[in-house]
Design a protein around this motif. Structure first.
Motif, PDB file in Angstrom:
ATOM      1  N   LEU A 318      50.880 -61.479   5.714  1.00 12.01           N
ATOM      2  CA  LEU A 318      50.522 -62.614   4.999  1.00 12.01           C
ATOM      3  C   LEU A 318      49.094 -63.113   5.789  1.00 12.01           C
ATOM      4  O   LEU A 318      48.711 -63.321   6.673  1.00 12.01           O
ATOM      5  CB  LEU A 318      51.528 -63.638   4.702  1.00 12.01           C
ATOM      6  N   CYS A 338      44.712 -65.305  -0.312  1.00 18.62           N
ATOM      7  CA  CYS A 338      46.088 -64.708   0.563  1.00 18.62           C
ATOM      8  C   CYS A 338      46.708 -64.166  -0.108  1.00 18.62           C
ATOM      9  O   CYS A 338      46.107 -63.513  -1.333  1.00 18.62           O
ATOM     10  CB  CYS A 338      46.624 -66.385  -0.198  1.00 18.62           C
ATOM     11  N   MET A 350      53.086 -67.027  -5.008  1.00 18.91           N
ATOM     12  CA  MET A 350      52.058 -68.003  -3.235  1.00 18.91           C
ATOM     13  C   MET A 350      52.353 -69.373  -3.766  1.00 18.91           C
ATOM     14  O   MET A 350      52.133 -69.986  -5.115  1.00 18.91           O
ATOM     15  CB  MET A 350      50.921 -67.810  -3.234  1.00 18.91           C
ATOM     16  N   SER A 367      47.373 -67.290  -8.441  1.00 16.75           N
ATOM     17  CA  SER A 367      47.862 -66.722  -7.500  1.00 16.75           C
ATOM     18  C   SER A 367      48.045 -66.265  -5.857  1.00 16.75           C
ATOM     19  O   SER A 367      48.827 -67.114  -5.015  1.00 16.75           O
ATOM     20  CB  SER A 367      48.932 -65.474  -7.928  1.00 16.75           C
ATOM     21  N   PHE A 368      46.770 -66.103  -5.695  1.00 16.49           N
ATOM     22  CA  PHE A 368      46.433 -65.133  -4.942  1.00 16.49           C
ATOM     23  C   PHE A 368      45.260 -66.410  -4.375  1.00 16.49           C
ATOM     24  O   PHE A 368      44.810 -66.159  -3.434  1.00 16.49           O
ATOM     25  CB  PHE A 368      45.210 -64.029  -4.657  1.00 16.49           C
ATOM     26  N   CYS A 385      48.861 -71.189   2.699  1.00 17.86           N
ATOM     27  CA  CYS A 385      49.612 -70.513   1.839  1.00 17.86           C
ATOM     28  C   CYS A 385      50.786 -69.869   1.861  1.00 17.86           C
ATOM     29  O   CYS A 385      51.251 -69.735   3.262  1.00 17.86           O
ATOM     30  CB  CYS A 385      48.379 -69.187   1.730  1.00 17.86           C
ATOM     31  N   LEU A 387      54.278 -68.004   0.641  1.00 17.88           N
ATOM     32  CA  LEU A 387      55.280 -67.023   0.444  1.00 17.88           C
ATOM     33  C   LEU A 387      56.026 -67.237  -0.252  1.00 17.88           C
ATOM     34  O   LEU A 387      57.417 -67.122   0.685  1.00 17.88           O
ATOM     35  CB  LEU A 387      54.320 -65.287   0.646  1.00 17.88           C
ATOM     36  N   TYR A 396      55.008 -68.675   5.772  1.00 18.45           N
ATOM     37  CA  TYR A 396      53.051 -68.819   5.495  1.00 18.45           C
ATOM     38  C   TYR A 396      52.361 -68.986   6.686  1.00 18.45           C
ATOM     39  O   TYR A 396      52.128 -68.374   7.112  1.00 18.45           O
ATOM     40  CB  TYR A 396      53.169 -70.815   5.059  1.00 18.45           C
TER      41      TYR A 396
END
Length: 466
Positions: A318, A338, A350, A367-368, A385, A387, A396
């Motif tokens: 990540l 992210c 996310m 989401s990203f 961020c 996950l 994270y």
């Protein structure tokens, strides 16, 4: 002939007079004392004709053999632990209460499970509970290891077969022998060689990652070598190039077992060499975007046919990045991204956490990405961020956004650049206007010309515009 029948009858009567006790070498067995007066009773235990232990109400327990592995329990029964080969004979309990004498004779018989060599996952397991012949009837039940619930097999025979063993068959197997309202248990340990991983996918955002792989049971390396271990390897397949596989490490076996680097190979990742002293086969790698991929751990054995055990672990990295780098100046826009480097399935999501604010709702989120249209000094801080897979956070990653006021020289550079651009535009406009003016003047000054033409076919004269 009559004498033979008499001898047989006496022998059978003698066997019936003895109480049958089954035991396993190395195990524990208890010879029960028939309950008589416990306060005033004198108890003598004999091994054959030799007095082993005695109990006197006045002087307590006494042992004739100081090296004996037998001892009296609280009720003066005899416990033998561990059972030795020399213990399989006649034992006699003699009790004296006042003028009365009571005797009880026991005979120890073998129950044995032949030791099974270490097996490789996929092979067949054969276990047999060997019971020494006696007049008593018995029933055998096998108890598999506590973790063995993978295959349903018949556990009611003296001999059992398990096809295609796996690591769930590894552990202590117990033969439970029931006879004459008593029971005895004999055990054996089965070792199944297999590879296991604590997880199929490893999520990371740190600078180094451990890729797990281990033997399913803690089998010493000498036993593995005796089982036919001839080598092993680690290989890597990038997520962005699944058709390309790179060799990382090979296993050097012998008195010292270690992972060694494979020379003359080109790989986007490098693994560290290390010596192996236990069942842990894992490796450590520095983390970068190139670390994303599938790692395969192999062990190869020489059996009737060469057999290879394999386990795969996928590594996901990540990463959080800023579109502006660092620092970000006040007034600029910035996009924080992210990503795992590929599209996520619906079970993943996310979440952004902004340490500088109560939440990130002031920014444009998806989401990203987290988009800040106009950076301010108070936007400085840590952005996290996370996950999530279903209801569990897998990993994270943090990014510290550094914000600063735009320096004077930058504004001066912006002003000069803007002035130059404006000057060039004005210059272009002036040149275009001049060229346009000149074209109009030339058009106005142009004269009209006439010519005199003669046409021999027609007697007409005059001037014509050309």
């Amino acid at each position: 002939m009559m004498l033979c029948w008499i001898l047989i009858s006496l022998f059978v009567g003698f066997l019936k007079a003895q109480e049958v006790i089954y035991a396993q070498v190395g195990g524990t067995v208890t010879l029960p004392r028939e309950k008589k007066d416990s306060e005033n009773v004198y108890v003598n235990w004999y091994r054959g004709n030799n007095l082993t232990l005695s109990r006197n109400p006045q002087s307590g327990i006494q042992g004739k053999d100081t090296k004996t592995h037998a001892n009296l329990l609280q009720d003066f029964s005899l416990q033998i632990s561990p059972v030795q080969e020399s213990d399989f004979e006649i034992w006699r309990c003699e009790q004296h209460i006042l003028t009365s004498t009571f005797e009880k004779t026991y005979k120890l018989y073998h129950v044995t499970i032949p030791q099974v060599p270490a097996l490789i996952a996929g092979e067949s397991l054969s276990l047999e509970c060997q019971i020494e012949s006696t007049p008593v009837k018995h029933k055998v039940t096998w108890i598999p290891p506590k973790n063995s619930d993978c295959n349903q097999i018949n556990l009611k025979d003296k001999k059992i077969e398990v096809n295609d063993v796996s690591r769930c068959h590894s552990g202590v197997w117990t033969c439970k022998l029931e006879y004459d309202s008593k029971q005895t248990e004999a055990t054996t340990t089965v070792s199944v060689i297999d590879l296991s991983s604590s997880q199929d996918t490893v999520y990371t955002s740190s600078s180094e990652v451990k890729i797990p792989c281990s033997l399913s049971s803690n089998i010493p390396w000498p036993i593995l070598n005796e089982t036919g271990l001839i080598g092993g390897s680690w290989s890597f397949t990038p997520l962005n190039d699944p058709k390309s596989t790179h060799s990382l490490l090979s296993l050097s076996v012998g008195s010292v077992v270690r992972w060694i680097e494979i020379q003359d190979t080109i790989s986007p990742v490098k693994a560290k060499e290390r010596e192996l002293k236990d069942h842990d086969l894992s490796i450590n790698l520095p983390v970068s975007e190139n670390t994303r991929g599938v790692y395969t751990c192999n062990l190869t054995f020489r059996r009737k046919q060469k057999k290879t055990l394999s386990r795969k672990v996928q590594v996901e990295v990540l990463k959080v990045s800023s579109s502006r780098g660092s620092p970000v100046y006040e007034g600029q826009s910035v996009n924080l991204t992210c990503t795992l480097g590929h599209q996520l399935t619906s079970e993943f999501k996310m979440k952004w956490n902004c340490s500088s604010f109560s939440n990130c709702s002031n920014f444009k989120l998806n989401s990203f990405n987290l988009f800040i249209p106009e950076v301010k000094l108070e936007h400085r801080g840590k952005y996290t961020c996370e996950l999530w897979k279903k209801e569990k956070m897998e990993v994270y990653a943090d990014l510290f956004l550094k914000t600063e006021k735009a320096p004077v020289d930058i504004w001066l550079y912006v002003a000069i650049s803007s002035g130059v651009v404006v000057f060039l535009l004005l210059l272009v406009v002036i040149i275009m206007c001049i060229r346009r003016y000149r074209q109009m003047m030339m058009y106005r000054r142009r004269k009209t010309k006439f010519c005199c033409c003669k046409n021999p076919q027609q007697n007409q004269k005059g001037f014509y515009k050309t």
